[in-house]
Structures are given as C-alpha cells and as structure tokens.
Design an enzyme around this catalytic site. Structure first.
Site, PDB file in Angstrom:
ATOM      1  N   ASP A 188      -9.991  -0.775 -12.468  1.00 34.93           N
ATOM      2  CA  ASP A 188      -9.314  -1.852 -11.716  1.00 34.93           C
ATOM      3  C   ASP A 188      -9.927  -3.238 -11.963  1.00 34.93           C
ATOM      4  O   ASP A 188     -11.093  -3.454 -11.667  1.00 34.93           O
ATOM      5  CB  ASP A 188      -9.446  -1.481 -10.225  1.00 34.93           C
ATOM      6  CG  ASP A 188      -8.854  -2.505  -9.275  1.00 34.93           C
ATOM      7  OD1 ASP A 188      -8.183  -3.441  -9.723  1.00 34.93           O
ATOM      8  OD2 ASP A 188      -9.054  -2.323  -8.041  1.00 34.93           O
ATOM      9  N   HIS A 361     -10.338  -4.335  -3.150  1.00 33.59           N
ATOM     10  CA  HIS A 361     -10.670  -4.156  -4.569  1.00 33.59           C
ATOM     11  C   HIS A 361     -12.138  -4.471  -4.846  1.00 33.59           C
ATOM     12  O   HIS A 361     -12.721  -5.362  -4.233  1.00 33.59           O
ATOM     13  CB  HIS A 361      -9.792  -5.061  -5.428  1.00 33.59           C
ATOM     14  CG  HIS A 361      -8.330  -4.729  -5.339  1.00 33.59           C
ATOM     15  ND1 HIS A 361      -7.746  -3.781  -6.132  1.00 33.59           N
ATOM     16  CD2 HIS A 361      -7.364  -5.216  -4.529  1.00 33.59           C
ATOM     17  CE1 HIS A 361      -6.456  -3.704  -5.823  1.00 33.59           C
ATOM     18  NE2 HIS A 361      -6.194  -4.554  -4.851  1.00 33.59           N
TER      19      HIS A 361
END
Lengths: 547, 547
Positions: A188, A361
């Site tokens: 990610d 995140h």
C-alpha cells in the site's frame, strides 16, 4: 501478476494472479469518478481479459470490505461465477451489495478467519491479519512454486487497536524468515509521503472522550459508516457519559446492523433510541451517529446542516464532530457543510483544527517495517498515483531492495517473476469502464466529449423542414438550451437566425441540396457568428426534416 | 460600510465606504468559479448599487494587485469612471488588464506611495505598508468623523521581508494610540485556522538555495507570476550558482517585465536568455521560470510535463520545483502534473514534502498582533468563508473585543458604526454576476440548471413536422447528444421512437392538437421509458415544425 486497477490511480483495486493455467482474483473495487467524468456514477475495471479466460479463474479473494476493493464484484460476478473468499465482516458487507443486485442466491461465499489458509485450485492462500480503518482486514500470502507472494493491500500497524487484535507480525516474520523466502511484496502506497508512524485509532478515542466530557447539549458525530472501530469508540464514550445513541443515514444504519449481528460492535440494547424519539430526551443525554462526513449533498449531516432533515436539525449549542478526513475532491462540500453548521450555532469540531481522525494507512516507518519483516526478493508498490509508487520504490531502495528488483506497474501489465528477475511480459486489455445508471460501458469518450461541450456552453438546435425537391418549407427555427437566457438575448437569436437564412439562400443559389453540406454550412455560419459575437462555443446541431 | 464580496466566500473582494453622501470603493476583485458553475469564466460582484449611485462615488482605492482584488475593475469602470488609487506595482498590473479591455486611455490612475495619504472627496485615506505574497501591498486607514477605519486586506507580518520593507508597525501603533482611537478594524481571515506565525518569505529562499546547490542538471521553477519576491529569490539563487534564467508562460513574462520596469525586480541583463536558446547552454547553467504551479491545463509547466511545450520538455535529471500551494479545487490538476513530471524522470519538489512555499496570509498570532496594535472599538472579520469569519471573531473576543462589538457580515449588508454600536441597517442588491466569454450577466440560474442537466445525462431531441391541421407529416425523429453511444444502443432508440409514436397516436385519437399538450405527452412518455430502462434523466426536448 496483472493489476487491473489501483496502480497509477487511486481506487478500483484489482489484481490477477496467474500460475500455470490458473487465475486467482484479488479484490474487485470501484473508483469514484473525477469531476470531468460528467454524469458517470462509478468507474470499474475492464473485465475483458477475465471474461475471455473465465474457465481458468478459480476464485476471488478479498482483503477487506471497502468499496474500492469490493464495489465492482456485482459486475464481475455476472462474468465469472466463482467462489468468493473473505473474512466475516467483509462478506457481510458484500452480501448487502449482492442482494441489491439480486446476486446473493447464486454466489458462493466462503468465510475465512484471519490466521487461516484456504486452498483454491492449486493456490494456497494465507489470510494474515493487519489493521486498517475497517475491521477484519487481511494481507494475503499466495504460495507459488517460487515462494509466497505477499499482497499487503490497505493496511497500517496499530499497536493498540480497538479490538485488541494487532497485526500478525509473527506470520509475516515467519514468511520472511523461512526458506524459500518471500518472492514478492505488493504493498500500500497511499501514505508514503507521510513521515513516521500513523497514529493509533485509540488516539481518536481520547479526543472524543474529552469532547464528550465537556459537551453540555446534544452531540452529533459524522464518520465513515464502515469504520466500525470508530463507531465503537463513539458508543463507548456515549455509554461513559450516560447518553443514548440514535442513528441516521442509510449506510450507517445498515452497517451498524451488520456489524452488531456479526459481533463486531457491542451496543447495549437499551442505549439505542429511535431518531424520532430523540427530542423526548434531555439534550445532554443524546448522541446522534450520522453519515455525511464528506458533505455529500444528500447525506444526513448535510441535510441537518441545511435544515431539511426529516427528524433532526442542528441548533444553537449542539456539538458536531466530523470524524473523518476529506477524500480529495470533497473539500468544497465539507467546507460548505461546516459553514452551515457554524451558522446554525453549532460548535463544530473537524480535522483541520483537532485530532478527531487518524488515517487507516501505513506511514513511512510502517512501510519500512513491512519491507524489513517480510524481506521480499522483489517489490511492487501498489495503491497510489505514480508519484506515490515512485516514492514507495525509493523507500524500498533505502531499505535495501536492489533497484532492479523493484517494478512500478501500470494497469494491464503482465508482471512475471522468475527466480532471477521481475519483468513485464506484455499488456492485456484493461482500463476504465463507466457505469451510468443501469448502463455499464455504454457511455464512452464520444458521449463524454459531447457532455463536456454541452456543459460549457449549451446547445443551439437549428431545424429546417424541406420538401422532396429540397425546397425549404419551414424554418430555420432556432432552439437553445444552456446557452443564454433567451428573453434577454432576443436580438442575438434573431441575428443568428438571419445568418442561417442567408447561408441557406446561398446554398439554394448554388443548387446545393446535399444534406451533409447544408448541415455543415449552417454549423459553420452559426459557429463563426456566435464566437465572434460573444466568444462562446456551444454545440450546434442542425436537423433537417423532409416531408 | 457595505461588503460587495469577500465575506462568507473566498474572492471577489470589494467594499464600499459610505460617509454622508459620498462613496469610496475599496478593491474590486474576481472570484474563480467553482466546478458547479459550468462554463463560467469569472464571477464578479453585482454592481447595481454602485451604478445607481455612481454620482456619489468619489474614487476607488486598491490594496494590492491580485486578481481577487483588481480583476473586476475593467467591468466596474464601465459603470463608474472615477480615479483609481494604488501603489506603483498594483497600478502597473492593472494597466495591462485595462489595455486588454481597451480602457487604459479613459482611466485616471493615481500612484500613491506606501506611507502616504490621499484626499478623495471628503475621504482622507492613509496607505499603510504591510507584507503579502505580492509586493507593494497596503492596509488602508479611512478617516471618518468617528475615527479611522482600518481595512487590513490580505496581509502578513514578515519580520525579514525580501525587500527589507517591514510592515509599518509605527503607523498602526500610532493610529491605535492616538485619540479618538480606531473606530473599526476589517481584517483578513484566510489563515485564521493556523496557529502561530506564518513563516517569512526568506525561509523559502534558504530551501531554494539548498536545492540549487545540489542540482546537477536543469532547474525548472513554477510559481505564481505575481509573487515578485519569490521570483527575486529564485533569480538570486541562479546568480549565486552561475546559472542563466529563461522565462515561459504569458503572465510570467508580462509580470517580470512590469516588475523590472518599475524597479521591483533586479535581474542583470546578461543573466537572461531566450527560452529558444536554452538548449545551447550546459544543463547545469539553466534555470527556467514558468507558470503552471496550479497544474492549469494550458500553462507552460503542464505542457512541459505532458511533452507538448514548444521549446522545452522535461527530461531525466531535471529538477522541478513547484513553489506554490494548491488553491482549493486545483489539487487534482497539480497531482496529475507531478505524476507526469516524475514519469519523465524529473526530481520533483513540491509543497507536500518540503518547504518550497510559505503563505502570504497572517496566522493567529499575527492576527492578534494586528488587533492589539490598532485596538479597534469595533471588529469585522473579512476575506473568508463563514467558518473563517467565525473563528476570527472568537479570536478577537480572546484578545478582548466585546462580543457585541464584533460583526460577522454577509455580502450586501449595510454596516453602520455609531459611537456606541455596530449594526446592520439594511441589505442592498448584491450577489454574483457571471462572466462567460464576452457575456456579462446573460448566464443566470436557468441557463446553469440546463447546463447541469445536459452535463449529467445529455439531451434527447424529438422532432415532428405537422401540417396546418395538426397531422404528422414527418417524424418523430430522435436525435441525441451526450446520452448513449448510438451505434451500440440502436434498440433503445428504436424502442423510444415507437413509444413516442404511440403517445402521439393516442393524442390523435383524442383530437389533441395543442402544441404544449403534444410536447408534454412526448416528454412524459420518453422520460418514463428512459428512466425505467437505464435509470438516467436526460433533457428531453420536443420540437414541432409546422408547414
């Protein structure tokens, strides 16, 4: 490995894994359209390759339940009806979606617990717990003859998660350590531009606690309906300060029901009140949980701010917490909502001025930790625009991955790993498919170009009726929409009409009767006149009727 | 005082000062349209009140040369031709604008030096130097019988400004101290949500110096063309590291010429090279100054990133500095440009990851300092959306201004100050006027609504030709634009046509010949069919031709 989305772009995450003759699909998400995709509701990946090879597809594995990872499944499942594997909450959210599309009955859903493995065709897949802004998120390890490939979809490492379930560092470490070692990591890139560690979800809890402690009247909290842990923290604060909770907004109500049924959310039954009965409680006994954290025009918070919600409107003394960050493109909507809330006298608490939200995140240090834990031979940054992938590649170099072992992918690249190298074999058909209403793929670039022209300067329609010999029987009549306010521009339209008449007379004089020539003549004469007169370029559409 | 813009909104700043029978205008700016104002080029204030009272207007004073403060002058001057007062650079930038509108000859421009006062009718106005992201910015003190009103338009307090000209603290202090004391302060709310002090422009200089020192090949810097001090710092760094400079982008070239001619920018003549000759220099001897810091699609940097600039394209090894922050709404464009620059191999340095930009607006401590220096009796926050004005009002309360002496204004409010109170008298006609091409005000809400419908789902036009008795001679013919890709939707259109035919037959059977009824019938039948079939709502436009 073939990404069908999520590289060089944000959203519509989807990855194909090909080993020998078999294909495994990871996620199938939507992308929310940019402003320039006029009238488009959703963007989904191009499934052509999957359709052509549907007999080779063994299954679909899901990392978590966000729209950009599961939203395109109803469209995909029409093409390939294979089993879908995911954790309990992920599949719970998917079920709602499938039943809306009347696909629930025909789909085989297989629940997998984090920490477990499944065999799908020849693929062995481990589900590895990670943290994210939705519960039950997993990274995946797909075992191949050359070693496992780790697909770390959206994740963060939360050392103090709300549900107590820290990421499965041990499994990641084991894969990184054990022979043959991890072949490749896909990871990610969303927050790669942020230094340090992303704050724990628990941090938000203490901010919320403080706000609840000092609030004297009603409290309204808007957040993402899928952020179950955030919702649990709000419920906990409400419990602590002896307030009841009510819910509004369709997705909020749906998700809370699913999460409660599956055991992801604990709310004592007697804490819940129907929103219609809120007003019978003292103001300091109410918390309202609502959608609308992005200022979406039809969402509950936005309606309350505007004063047209069915049951509740914001009033002086209310505390409103917007516990979310702006998704790029929504800043204007959120700003407008905040302005309206302040105007109604609310005390509004939002991200710019306090800690009521943390990201889901990983920041730079977590991304490095992931790389160091799994020690992959090859590295492919995913989930980001080019600049995010670029920075993530640099980060991997810093950590010691050789530059030639890092691959920055584009959508449709067939990425091949061998023992020695990563390289691109070829590109398969891929791209964006637009969903507009019930139509999938029937709006393409030509239609969008027309919508763009129409949106800029409107349309001028010129209608003429001619007889069989080409003699004009009626018209030219000019009708416009979205061009100028006609009542104040009669002169302009009259002049435009006479320009068209002149152009047509000229054609008659020269015995021109061919329709295409007539239409072009009309178009050109009007174009020139209008642009010269007011510097606009409306669409000009000549229509000839023959009787 | 009557704000005609800039309160409850960002942009189109304009304020009227009324004392007895005289009116003084402060600034006349534009606002750049939000995305939902389809096709609109500019938004300007509604000048109706000024027009109706033009005989009472004595002059226009300008605080600085940004578009949101001077951009609407060419439109305003057509209604009131009065003298315009401003500092040298402000009027220099205005001149270019006026000559484009062919208004330069007829306009009386009066240069005022910072620190000086002018008499305009009965108004005595002091121009007081402050700092901002454009040189030569002034706050104004307008003397009234009840004491001076200070209008602190956009400002910051830079303790180490590039031109050495710190804000005129002494004048502000003197006004605050001297009897009768400052009646009211109007002050910039843009950065009220930011704590502390805004960094000095000099901070950017040291970042730029560092980047220049380590760059080995070409350097490209994009910044706002009006930020003369920023440009000077880039020139200085180029000089220090023995690089030549070239310019590209119309506004960059224009502004640099104006600023050099007026003495605001020092560039040794032999440092300047024509952009066409850049390639003859070694890469480490070139700096290119360019527009495009907002990713505007047609700007020079954007073209270089896309690879379609006339003279220069970005290539591997270039260092690109984007020395600007994103104006809200431009984030997507800038992001796209950054992605393309990285793809071309450039080292891109932008705000998110380093200190190559500082704001031109005061943060909280500067705003408090301004309040404490001038000690106004009344306070009106300006230049911000409602939430900014709200926070600025709270800040003023913290500093000790009584709540009842603070007024949060809306556009069009006639704000009256007496010795005892500030209150709203009434509202004058005000609002937004849209400029589209050469048209000013001819696009209103009806036209915009049509553009919105057209942009979402396109248009379906149904044409019928009838004879004098109402019998159909030709049609119905269906033409669509921006609706669906026709070749793939022939069936849909055929079915739609037959629905219209049925509806018309029904009318014929019932002897309905009235055009409006026929049109409504066609519209309804199509609407229903299309929505049911593909859930879209195109504009439906029936046209009847009679022969």
């Amino acid at each position: 490995m073939i990404p069908l989305g999520g590289v060089g772009e944000i959203g519509k995450n989807m990855m194909l894994v090909e080993v020998d003759d078999e294909i495994l699909i990871i996620d199938a998400g939507v992308m929310f359209p940019e402003d320039d995709l006029l009238g488009i509701d959703l963007v989904i990946p191009d499934f052509s390759y999957v359709k052509q090879n549907s007999h080779r597809v063994k299954g679909i594995v899901l990392t978590h339940g966000h729209e950009d990872h599961i939203g395109a499944l109803p469209y995909l499942l029409k093409d390939v009806n294979v089993p879908v594997y995911g954790t309990k909450l992920t599949l719970g959210l998917l079920e709602v979606k499938l039943s809306e599309h009347k696909l629930l009955k025909g789909t085989r859903l297989k629940v997998v617990n984090p920490g477990c493995s499944v065999q799908i065709g020849n693929f062995k897949v481990d589900f590895i717990r990670v943290n994210h802004s939705i519960a039950d998120t997993c990274a995946l390890a797909i075992h191949t003859p050359l070693g496992p490939i780790i697909y770390a979809s959206d994740f963060k490492f939360d050392q103090t998660p709300i549900d107590g379930e820290v990421a499965d560092f041990h499994k990641l470490a084991e894969l990184g350590d054990k022979s043959p070692g991890v072949l490749a990591l896909f990871s990610d890139s969303t927050n790669v531009e942020r230094e340090g560690f992303t704050l724990s979800e628990k941090f938000v809890g203490s901010t919320i606690d403080e706000i609840f402690r000092s609030a004297r009247e009603r409290i309204v909290v808007a957040t993402f309906a899928s952020n179950i842990h955030r919702i649990q923290q709000i419920i906990d604060a409400a419990f602590k300060y002896n307030r009841k909770v009510a819910f509004t907004g369709r997705s909020m109500i749906n998700n809370i029901e699913i999460a409660r049924n599956l055991g992801y959310l604990t709310i004592p039954e007697d804490m819940i009140v129907d929103i219609r009965n809120c007003s019978s409680l003292p103001d300091n006994r109410v918390v309202l949980l609502t959608t609308g954290s992005q200022g979406e025009p039809m969402a509950a918070l936005t309606r309350m701010a505007r004063g047209d919600h069915y049951h509740i409107n914001i009033r002086n003394g209310d505390t409103v917490i917007i516990s979310a960050s702006a998704i790029p493109g929504n800043e204007k909507f959120i700003g407008e909502t905040i302005n309206q809330l302040f105007k109604r006298g609310a005390n509004v608490i939002y991200e710019d001025i306090s800690g009521v939200h943390v990201s889901g995140h990983a920041s730079q240090e977590e991304l490095k930790l992931m790389l160091n834990l799994v020690k992959p031979k090859f590295f492919v940054p995913v989930h980001g625009e080019y600049r995010h992938l670029y920075h993530h590649a640099k980060l991997a170099e810093d950590v010691g991955i050789p530059k030639e072992n890092i691959y920055i992918a584009e959508v449709g690249d067939r990425i091949r790993f061998t023992e020695k190298e990563v390289k691109k074999d070829d590109s398969i058909q891929s791209g964006q498919v637009f969903v507009d209403g019930l139509g999938v793929g029937d709006v393409g670039n030509i239609v969008l170009r027309d919508r763009r022209v129409l949106s800029e300067d409107g349309i001028i329609i010129v209608v003429i009726t001619i007889d069989q010999q080409g003699k004009i029987l009626s018209g030219p009549d000019i009708v416009t929409r979205g061009f100028v306010y006609i009542r104040e521009s009669e002169e302009l339209i009259a002049e435009a009409t006479s320009r068209v008449e002149e152009a047509l007379k000229e054609c008659e004089k020269n015995n021109i009767t061919e329709w295409s020539v007539l239409k072009n003549t009309v178009r050109d004469s009007l174009n020139n006149y209008i642009y010269k007169k007011i510097k606009r370029n409306p669409m000009i559409l000549p229509i000839i009727m023959q009787v």
